[in-house]
Scaffold this motif. Sequence first.
Motif, PDB file in Angstrom:
ATOM      1  N   MET A   1       0.842  -1.186   0.000  1.00 28.71           N
ATOM      2  CA  MET A   1       0.000   0.000   0.000  1.00 28.71           C
ATOM      3  C   MET A   1       0.886   1.249   0.000  1.00 28.71           C
ATOM      4  SD  MET A   1      -2.609   1.384   2.913  1.00 28.71           S
ATOM      5  CE  MET A   1      -1.365   1.928   4.063  1.00 28.71           C
ATOM      6  N   SER A   2       0.558   2.177  -0.846  1.00 28.35           N
ATOM      7  CA  SER A   2       1.258   3.445  -0.874  1.00 28.35           C
ATOM      8  C   SER A   2       0.824   4.289   0.316  1.00 28.35           C
ATOM      9  CB  SER A   2       0.932   4.192  -2.164  1.00 28.35           C
ATOM     10  OG  SER A   2       1.364   5.533  -2.079  1.00 28.35           O
ATOM     11  N   LEU A   3       1.757   4.939   0.960  1.00 30.33           N
ATOM     12  CA  LEU A   3       1.434   5.808   2.086  1.00 30.33           C
ATOM     13  C   LEU A   3       0.655   7.042   1.648  1.00 30.33           C
ATOM     14  CD1 LEU A   3       4.721   5.691   4.185  1.00 30.33           C
ATOM     15  CD2 LEU A   3       2.500   4.677   4.756  1.00 30.33           C
ATOM     16  N   LEU A   4       0.627   7.309   0.339  1.00 33.08           N
ATOM     17  CA  LEU A   4      -0.063   8.483  -0.181  1.00 33.08           C
ATOM     18  C   LEU A   4      -1.411   8.143  -0.806  1.00 33.08           C
ATOM     19  CD1 LEU A   4       3.012  10.290  -1.766  1.00 33.08           C
ATOM     20  CD2 LEU A   4       2.024  10.614   0.511  1.00 33.08           C
ATOM     21  N   LYS A   5      -1.866   6.908  -0.644  1.00 26.59           N
ATOM     22  CA  LYS A   5      -3.130   6.482  -1.247  1.00 26.59           C
ATOM     23  C   LYS A   5      -4.234   6.430  -0.182  1.00 26.59           C
ATOM     24  CE  LYS A   5      -5.306   2.960  -4.000  1.00 26.59           C
ATOM     25  NZ  LYS A   5      -5.345   1.566  -4.342  1.00 26.59           N
ATOM     26  N   PRO A   6      -5.334   7.155  -0.438  1.00 28.04           N
ATOM     27  CA  PRO A   6      -6.450   7.099   0.512  1.00 28.04           C
ATOM     28  C   PRO A   6      -7.238   5.804   0.358  1.00 28.04           C
ATOM     29  CG  PRO A   6      -7.076   8.416  -1.369  1.00 28.04           C
ATOM     30  CD  PRO A   6      -5.623   8.026  -1.569  1.00 28.04           C
ATOM     31  N   THR A   7      -8.011   5.480   1.365  1.00 28.29           N
ATOM     32  CA  THR A   7      -8.906   4.332   1.283  1.00 28.29           C
ATOM     33  C   THR A   7      -9.956   4.591   0.205  1.00 28.29           C
ATOM     34  OG1 THR A   7      -8.580   4.004   3.651  1.00 28.29           O
ATOM     35  CG2 THR A   7     -10.415   2.813   2.633  1.00 28.29           C
ATOM     36  N   ILE A   8     -10.500   5.809   0.219  1.00 31.75           N
ATOM     37  CA  ILE A   8     -11.531   6.244  -0.737  1.00 31.75           C
ATOM     38  C   ILE A   8     -11.303   7.725  -1.017  1.00 31.75           C
ATOM     39  CG2 ILE A   8     -14.032   6.587  -1.102  1.00 31.75           C
ATOM     40  CD1 ILE A   8     -14.533   4.420   0.947  1.00 31.75           C
ATOM     41  N   ALA A   9     -11.750   8.191  -2.180  1.00 36.81           N
ATOM     42  CA  ALA A   9     -11.754   9.624  -2.489  1.00 36.81           C
ATOM     43  C   ALA A   9     -13.183  10.019  -2.861  1.00 36.81           C
ATOM     44  CB  ALA A   9     -10.797   9.937  -3.628  1.00 36.81           C
ATOM     45  N   LEU A  10     -13.640  11.114  -2.282  1.00 35.61           N
ATOM     46  CA  LEU A  10     -14.982  11.632  -2.537  1.00 35.61           C
ATOM     47  C   LEU A  10     -14.900  13.128  -2.816  1.00 35.61           C
ATOM     48  CD1 LEU A  10     -16.859   9.894   0.433  1.00 35.61           C
ATOM     49  CD2 LEU A  10     -16.914   9.206  -1.973  1.00 35.61           C
ATOM     50  N   ARG A  11     -16.012  13.696  -3.245  1.00 38.00           N
ATOM     51  CA  ARG A  11     -16.037  15.129  -3.523  1.00 38.00           C
ATOM     52  C   ARG A  11     -16.127  15.947  -2.223  1.00 38.00           C
ATOM     53  NH1 ARG A  11     -16.575  16.991  -8.326  1.00 38.00           N
ATOM     54  NH2 ARG A  11     -17.903  18.748  -7.795  1.00 38.00           N
ATOM     55  N   HIS A  12     -17.107  15.630  -1.383  1.00 38.92           N
ATOM     56  CA  HIS A  12     -17.378  16.439  -0.194  1.00 38.92           C
ATOM     57  C   HIS A  12     -17.597  15.550   1.022  1.00 38.92           C
ATOM     58  CE1 HIS A  12     -17.844  19.646  -3.049  1.00 38.92           C
ATOM     59  NE2 HIS A  12     -18.899  19.088  -3.590  1.00 38.92           N
ATOM     60  N   VAL A  13     -17.398  16.111   2.199  1.00 44.00           N
ATOM     61  CA  VAL A  13     -17.599  15.360   3.433  1.00 44.00           C
ATOM     62  C   VAL A  13     -19.035  14.851   3.537  1.00 44.00           C
ATOM     63  CG1 VAL A  13     -18.183  17.342   4.927  1.00 44.00           C
ATOM     64  CG2 VAL A  13     -17.056  15.339   5.909  1.00 44.00           C
ATOM     65  N   THR A  14     -19.974  15.607   3.020  1.00 36.58           N
ATOM     66  CA  THR A  14     -21.382  15.206   3.092  1.00 36.58           C
ATOM     67  C   THR A  14     -21.703  14.020   2.184  1.00 36.58           C
ATOM     68  OG1 THR A  14     -21.907  16.957   1.502  1.00 36.58           O
ATOM     69  CG2 THR A  14     -22.217  17.468   3.853  1.00 36.58           C
ATOM     70  N   ASP A  15     -20.754  13.592   1.365  1.00 32.95           N
ATOM     71  CA  ASP A  15     -20.936  12.383   0.544  1.00 32.95           C
ATOM     72  C   ASP A  15     -20.685  11.109   1.352  1.00 32.95           C
ATOM     73  OD1 ASP A  15     -21.487  13.914  -1.706  1.00 32.95           O
ATOM     74  OD2 ASP A  15     -19.418  13.867  -2.430  1.00 32.95           O
ATOM     75  N   ILE A  16     -20.166  11.252   2.561  1.00 31.81           N
ATOM     76  CA  ILE A  16     -19.903  10.098   3.419  1.00 31.81           C
ATOM     77  C   ILE A  16     -21.195   9.708   4.123  1.00 31.81           C
ATOM     78  CG2 ILE A  16     -18.564   9.217   5.372  1.00 31.81           C
ATOM     79  CD1 ILE A  16     -16.492  11.466   4.730  1.00 31.81           C
ATOM     80  N   SER A  17     -21.635   8.478   3.901  1.00 33.16           N
ATOM     81  CA  SER A  17     -22.894   8.018   4.508  1.00 33.16           C
ATOM     82  C   SER A  17     -22.628   7.093   5.687  1.00 33.16           C
ATOM     83  CB  SER A  17     -23.742   7.285   3.466  1.00 33.16           C
ATOM     84  OG  SER A  17     -23.116   6.055   3.128  1.00 33.16           O
ATOM     85  N   VAL A  18     -23.630   6.963   6.525  1.00 39.38           N
ATOM     86  CA  VAL A  18     -23.548   6.026   7.647  1.00 39.38           C
ATOM     87  C   VAL A  18     -23.342   4.611   7.116  1.00 39.38           C
ATOM     88  CG1 VAL A  18     -24.836   5.008   9.571  1.00 39.38           C
ATOM     89  CG2 VAL A  18     -24.907   7.481   9.189  1.00 39.38           C
ATOM     90  N   THR A  19     -24.015   4.250   6.037  1.00 37.19           N
ATOM     91  CA  THR A  19     -23.867   2.924   5.432  1.00 37.19           C
ATOM     92  C   THR A  19     -22.422   2.689   5.009  1.00 37.19           C
ATOM     93  OG1 THR A  19     -26.141   3.000   4.639  1.00 37.19           O
ATOM     94  CG2 THR A  19     -24.665   1.416   3.566  1.00 37.19           C
ATOM     95  N   ILE A 118      -3.308  15.238   0.675  1.00 35.39           N
ATOM     96  CA  ILE A 118      -2.617  13.946   0.637  1.00 35.39           C
ATOM     97  C   ILE A 118      -1.448  13.932   1.613  1.00 35.39           C
ATOM     98  CG2 ILE A 118      -1.175  12.430  -0.786  1.00 35.39           C
ATOM     99  CD1 ILE A 118      -2.962  13.234  -3.183  1.00 35.39           C
ATOM    100  N   TYR A 119      -0.645  15.010   1.620  1.00 37.18           N
ATOM    101  CA  TYR A 119       0.591  15.003   2.400  1.00 37.18           C
ATOM    102  C   TYR A 119       0.387  15.287   3.889  1.00 37.18           C
ATOM    103  CZ  TYR A 119       3.224  14.437  -1.854  1.00 37.18           C
ATOM    104  OH  TYR A 119       3.733  13.940  -3.022  1.00 37.18           O
ATOM    105  N   THR A 120      -0.807  15.576   4.303  1.00 38.12           N
ATOM    106  CA  THR A 120      -1.077  15.731   5.735  1.00 38.12           C
ATOM    107  C   THR A 120      -2.083  14.683   6.191  1.00 38.12           C
ATOM    108  OG1 THR A 120      -2.741  17.437   5.279  1.00 38.12           O
ATOM    109  CG2 THR A 120      -0.518  18.182   5.820  1.00 38.12           C
ATOM    110  N   ASP A 121      -3.281  14.723   5.649  1.00 38.38           N
ATOM    111  CA  ASP A 121      -4.371  13.857   6.115  1.00 38.38           C
ATOM    112  C   ASP A 121      -4.177  12.390   5.724  1.00 38.38           C
ATOM    113  OD1 ASP A 121      -5.855  16.160   7.141  1.00 38.38           O
ATOM    114  OD2 ASP A 121      -6.194  16.643   5.033  1.00 38.38           O
ATOM    115  N   VAL A 122      -3.949  12.123   4.462  1.00 41.47           N
ATOM    116  CA  VAL A 122      -3.821  10.738   3.983  1.00 41.47           C
ATOM    117  C   VAL A 122      -2.528  10.101   4.491  1.00 41.47           C
ATOM    118  CG1 VAL A 122      -3.596   9.263   1.935  1.00 41.47           C
ATOM    119  CG2 VAL A 122      -5.287  11.131   1.967  1.00 41.47           C
ATOM    120  N   LEU A 123      -1.420  10.787   4.316  1.00 42.57           N
ATOM    121  CA  LEU A 123      -0.141  10.258   4.790  1.00 42.57           C
ATOM    122  C   LEU A 123      -0.189  10.010   6.299  1.00 42.57           C
ATOM    123  CD1 LEU A 123       2.821   9.459   4.452  1.00 42.57           C
ATOM    124  CD2 LEU A 123       3.401  11.910   4.563  1.00 42.57           C
TER     125      LEU A 123
END
Length: 174
Positions: A1-19, A118-123
Amino acid sequence: MSLLKPTIALRHVTDISVTMLKQLGIDAILLDVDNTLAPPTSHIPYEGVQEWIDTIKAAGIHIIICSNNFHKRIIPFADSVGLDCVAMSLKPFPFGFIRAKRKLKEKPQSVLVVGDQIYTDVLGANLAGMKSILLLPRSEEHGWSIWLRRKMEVRHRKKIKVLTHADKEAHHVR
């Protein structure tokens, strides 16, 4: 796994669902502020963010703000949206993530870091053994350090597929 690769990428925080969070096995979320919850320096969240926070909390998922910003910026914002916070978290170093995780009493594998860099949150999430969601920046930021990080991110972002609503509905989120 690359240290710079997120689990998922979305447009906005509100796109994250409980499901989606349940499918990922998430019990807690560490949120960035600038370009994630609100425009840089603003104390007013983007439209729909407060409702999203309330929905996530109602589902029993813990949320805490984890930001590199100073206390004078983060504490008033966190209070305004009803969240606890860890300011000056020194991302991408895992120290702030670990402090936030301890506050929430969660294991790293059940914690999700959400942010726009990427270099702060994902890493930082990957270094701390946590999952991450990378968001698209929503507002323009100024300053040489953010300009440099955004410039360095370009080639990495080209390799990352940002899920749309249709993608999320059609595919089981890993």
